[in-house]
Design an enzyme around this catalytic site. Structure first.
Site, PDB file in Angstrom:
ATOM      1  N   LYS A  32       0.850  -1.186   0.000  1.00 16.20           N
ATOM      2  CA  LYS A  32       0.000   0.000   0.000  1.00 16.20           C
ATOM      3  C   LYS A  32       0.888   1.241   0.000  1.00 16.20           C
ATOM      4  CE  LYS A  32      -1.968   2.555   3.215  1.00 16.20           C
ATOM      5  NZ  LYS A  32      -2.012   3.900   2.553  1.00 16.20           N
TER       6      LYS A  32
ATOM      7  N   GLY B  67       5.559   4.294   9.689  1.00 20.24           N
ATOM      8  CA  GLY B  67       4.619   5.381   9.929  1.00 20.24           C
ATOM      9  C   GLY B  67       4.625   5.775  11.395  1.00 20.24           C
ATOM     10  N   SER B  68       3.521   6.313  11.836  1.00 16.69           N
ATOM     11  CA  SER B  68       3.445   6.836  13.196  1.00 16.69           C
ATOM     12  C   SER B  68       3.338   5.713  14.228  1.00 16.69           C
ATOM     13  CB  SER B  68       2.233   7.762  13.342  1.00 16.69           C
ATOM     14  OG  SER B  68       1.031   7.014  13.349  1.00 16.69           O
ATOM     15  N   THR B  69       3.744   6.027  15.449  1.00 15.63           N
ATOM     16  CA  THR B  69       3.674   5.044  16.531  1.00 15.63           C
ATOM     17  C   THR B  69       2.231   4.673  16.840  1.00 15.63           C
ATOM     18  OG1 THR B  69       5.752   5.852  17.482  1.00 15.63           O
ATOM     19  CG2 THR B  69       4.275   4.630  18.950  1.00 15.63           C
TER      20      THR B  69
ATOM     21  N   GLU C 165       6.759  13.979  18.446  1.00 12.89           N
ATOM     22  CA  GLU C 165       7.334  14.096  17.111  1.00 12.89           C
ATOM     23  C   GLU C 165       6.554  15.128  16.306  1.00 12.89           C
ATOM     24  OE1 GLU C 165       9.078  11.055  13.808  1.00 12.89           O
ATOM     25  OE2 GLU C 165       7.026  10.679  14.474  1.00 12.89           O
TER      26      GLU C 165
ATOM     27  N   CYS D 141      11.717  10.369  10.123  1.00 12.21           N
ATOM     28  CA  CYS D 141      11.634   9.791  11.462  1.00 12.21           C
ATOM     29  C   CYS D 141      12.967   9.871  12.201  1.00 12.21           C
ATOM     30  CB  CYS D 141      11.166   8.339  11.375  1.00 12.21           C
ATOM     31  SG  CYS D 141      12.081   7.363  10.170  1.00 12.21           S
TER      32      CYS D 141
ATOM     33  N   GLU E  14       8.634   0.284  11.722  1.00  9.19           N
ATOM     34  CA  GLU E  14       9.582   1.404  11.773  1.00  9.19           C
ATOM     35  C   GLU E  14       8.730   2.640  12.012  1.00  9.19           C
ATOM     36  OE1 GLU E  14      11.241   4.568  11.175  1.00  9.19           O
ATOM     37  OE2 GLU E  14      11.423   4.079   9.047  1.00  9.19           O
TER      38      GLU E  14
ATOM     39  N   GLY F   3       1.125   2.300  14.277  1.00 14.39           N
ATOM     40  CA  GLY F   3       1.837   1.041  14.478  1.00 14.39           C
ATOM     41  C   GLY F   3       1.173   0.162  15.519  1.00 14.39           C
TER      42      GLY F   3
END
Length: 492
Positions: free
Chosen positions: A177, A230-232, A386, A286, A252, A235
């Site tokens: 994706k 992507g973002s935590t 972040e 990141c 990641e 995730g």
């Protein structure tokens, strides 16, 4: 400019096709928010088609001689280089990367990654293990199967290679994706894969909304592994969705990189390196050095050089070779970054430079000026969360212990850097920093052979190098009775 024949459809089973729903989504030029293309928007039915195609292709692809898989990846690397200018312009148009960076960094790194893993395909091997006498025990490294890969919008071209290259070299098939915000360069790579001779169904691309397609990839029972960048927060949702069939997960995620400058650092290099650490790609990385941690003895001297450098950075159209910093990738993200300026002020922070969108002709785009904020404490939100933009938080310290307390004072642990001429200090700090990567007297260096990934809330698993091949394989232990005499366990 990129070719007018940019693919706008999904790529499934070797063909470009419309989404089953017929829906599309506009992808915008962040320089002026005009529409580049209306791209097919995948849904769950399209993911099912892609998984079915990958499942059909897997037996032949996984059993193909590893050297033959490698040759296809090497051919792809050659084609990327042959189409370098088109890819660079497409990436800059879609993401806002300055063309100078797309040409010098994004495209060469993409080709280098496919070339590295193309060469590794027939060099990744199992082991023989000394067990008891009379037995031969060896391990096989086998591909996982059909893997789902979710690529972010900040470096779509490069991350496509980071995800795909090791997975393909190891013999897996892919349902990817690309970000619905920046899908164009990934779809162009799909075309080049066809030209390189990749069999139908081995790679499938389904740009769609994360809440729909990303979620479905993470939970799909036909997918054996999901790799997400992507973002935590997202995730965590990927992990939850993956539990249905206990698929392997590789994450990641976010970062809040400390960039520590000691009193004995060579300041000119530290100033320039620190600007690169945070302002490259508009801070949308990141691993960005978004926390500038300065020894109090040199803080003023450092800022006397760093602030004018930030003010001198040339903002402009990313397709202009003179542009040093382009727009952020979307208006929504620009507004999110600017909101942190208010957060900083409310918590007693001082905006030293920037903190606003530029005026004039750039006002139509998604631009944010290079922003430097002196924080009151390392516990302030702008020093903990972040921001993911050209926004650096300045903190000071008195000694090594305080520097380490600040550096390790977040939940993240991805990239980190330090500037010092003291070799003993450098190695000790590298050992004690809570991070997956440490740069000493440099920042943001990456290479296909060096593992890339984090700890803590920055995720787990590694991109690149031998570690990436391990992520995309599973170990099978084989026991062979050569001449062992095994007495009967049950006696009649």
């Amino acid at each position: 400019m990129p070719s007018a024949s940019i693919r706008h459809q999904l790529f499934i089973d070797g063909s470009f096709v419309n989404a089953e729903s017929g829906e599309t989504l506009a992808t915008l030029n962040p320089h002026d928010n005009t529409t580049i293309a209306d791209v097919a928007l995948a849904g769950k039915a399209d993911v099912d088609r892609a998984v079915a195609a990958a499942t059909r292709a897997f037996p032949a692809w996984s059993r193909m001689a590893a050297a033959d898989r490698g040759r296809i990846l090497l051919k792809l690397a050659d084609l990327i280089e042959a189409n370098a200018e088109e890819l660079a312009q497409l990436e800059s148009l879609d993401t806002g990367h300055p063309i100078r960076d797309s040409r010098a960094l994004d495209v060469p790194r993409t080709a280098a990654c496919f070339r590295y893993f193309g060469g590794m395909a027939d060099k990744f091997q199992g082991e023989t293990i000394p067990v008891e006498a009379g037995f031969l025990n060896y391990t096989l490294r086998e591909p996982v199967g059909v893997v789902g890969q979710i690529v972010p919008w900040n470096f779509p071209l490069m991350f496509t290679s980071w995800k795909m290259a090791p997975a393909l070299a190891a013999g897996n098939c892919i349902v990817m994706k690309p970000s619905e915000i920046t899908p164009l360069s990934s779809l162009r790579i799909a075309e080049l894969m066809q030209e390189a001779g990749l069999p139908d169904g081995v790679v499938n691309m389904v740009p769609g909304l994360g809440s729909v397609v990303g979620q479905y990839i993470a939970e799909h029972p036909g997918i054996a592994k999901v790799a997400f960048t992507g973002s935590t927060a997202t995730g965590r949702r990927v992990v939850e969705a993956s539990a249905g069939n206990l698929k392997k997960v590789q994450l990641e995620l976010g970062g809040k990189g400390p960039n520590i400058v000691f009193e004995d650092a060579f300041l000119p290099a530290a100033v320039n390196g620190s600007a690169w650490a945070i302002f490259h790609n508009q801070g949308q990385a990141c691993i960005a050095g978004s926390r500038l941690v300065l020894h109090e003895k040199i803080a003023d001297a450092f800022l006397d050089k760093f602030i004018p450098l930030a003010q001198s950075i040339r903002l402009g159209n990313p397709l202009d070779p003179e542009t040093e910093m382009g727009p952020l990738t979307s208006a929504l993200h620009r507004d999110r970054v600017l909101a942190y300026v208010d957060v900083a002020r409310k918590q007693g922070g001082e905006v030293l430079v920037g903190g606003k969108a530029p005026g004039g002709e750039l006002a139509r785009g998604c631009y944010v000026e290079p922003t430097i904020v002196r924080a009151r404490s390392y516990r302030d939100r702008v020093a903990q969360e972040e921001v993911f933009g050209p926004f650096v938080t300045v903190l000071t310290f008195k000694d090594d212990a305080e520097a380490m307390e600040i550096a390790n004072g977040t939940d993240y642990g991805l990239g980190s850097g330090l500037w010092t001429s003291n070799l003993q200090r450098a190695h000790k700090m590298a050992r004690d920093l809570h991070a997956g990567m440490v740069w000493i007297n440099s920042y943001k260096r990456v290479n296909p052979g060096s593992p890339f990934g984090g700890v803590g809330q920055s995720g787990y698993g590694r991109e690149m190098g031998f570690d990436a091949m391990r992520e995309y394989t599973q170990v099978k232990s084989v026991w062979v009775n050569v001449d062992a005499q095994i007495p009967p366990h049950f006696k009649r």
